[in-house]
Design a protein around this motif. Sequence first.
Motif, PDB file in Angstrom:
ATOM      1  N   GLY A 116       0.790  -1.229   0.000  1.00  0.00           N
ATOM      2  CA  GLY A 116       0.000   0.000   0.000  1.00  0.00           C
ATOM      3  C   GLY A 116       0.818   1.273   0.000  1.00  0.00           C
ATOM      4  N   HIS A 145      -3.397   1.618  -0.027  1.00  0.00           N
ATOM      5  CA  HIS A 145      -4.179   0.498   0.486  1.00  0.00           C
ATOM      6  C   HIS A 145      -3.321  -0.363   1.415  1.00  0.00           C
ATOM      7  CE1 HIS A 145      -6.695   0.944  -3.430  1.00  0.00           C
ATOM      8  NE2 HIS A 145      -7.058   1.817  -2.501  1.00  0.00           N
ATOM      9  N   GLY A 163      -8.968   0.854   2.455  1.00  0.00           N
ATOM     10  CA  GLY A 163      -9.409   1.089   1.092  1.00  0.00           C
ATOM     11  C   GLY A 163     -10.156  -0.072   0.489  1.00  0.00           C
TER      12      GLY A 163
END
Length: 216
Positions: A63, A68, A92
């Motif tokens: 991420g 994310h 996310g």
Amino acid sequence: MIDNIISKIKFDKSGLVPAIVQDFYTLDVLMMAYMNEESLKKTIETNETWFYSRSRKCLWHKGETSGHIQRVKEIKVDCDGDTLLILVEQVGGIACHTGNRSCFYRKIENSGLVEEKSKSAILSYLFSTFKNREENPKPDSYVSKLLNKGKSRILQKLGEEAVETIIAGMRGDKSEFVYEVTDLYFHIALSLYTFGLSFDNIYEELIRRKKDEKDG
């Protein structure tokens, strides 16, 4: 302490161990990657997943580019000590570089590989839509109009949808009931969003209650 923990893990000849990543709340299997001693140590220290890329031959922070990240809730080791199970909160809602919630978005059928969307991915879509409509309002958007009217109107709408759901249930029409429950679910999600919450908070509360029930 960390070095002592890592010493219990059986890394292969390349110094790697497979790590299966699972959603802590929904138990969806999100991905599988490899860790070496350094990435496992960083994962334990930061409470975010780090892996080792066999192709690039370097560590990578999940991420780091997309945002994310995966917040680590638990790390489990299998009976042989040569496989890890990482339970995470997936920020996310997307774990795969393809944009899918899970890397396991294809299944084998007689006709070949068939793509399927995770049912839980709709939650990430909903909340991303709310955020987009808040930051980029559209005059013809139902969500934008509700967000513009504020929390009181959204909560009032939540009550209206709850009443309509009860009425549909009393009528006994399953299709109508599902339709109204879906409306209610949507407005629950929007209400959570206005409080800066998500369904993860609901899952956490359910898990807490389950633990309290066991302890009691």
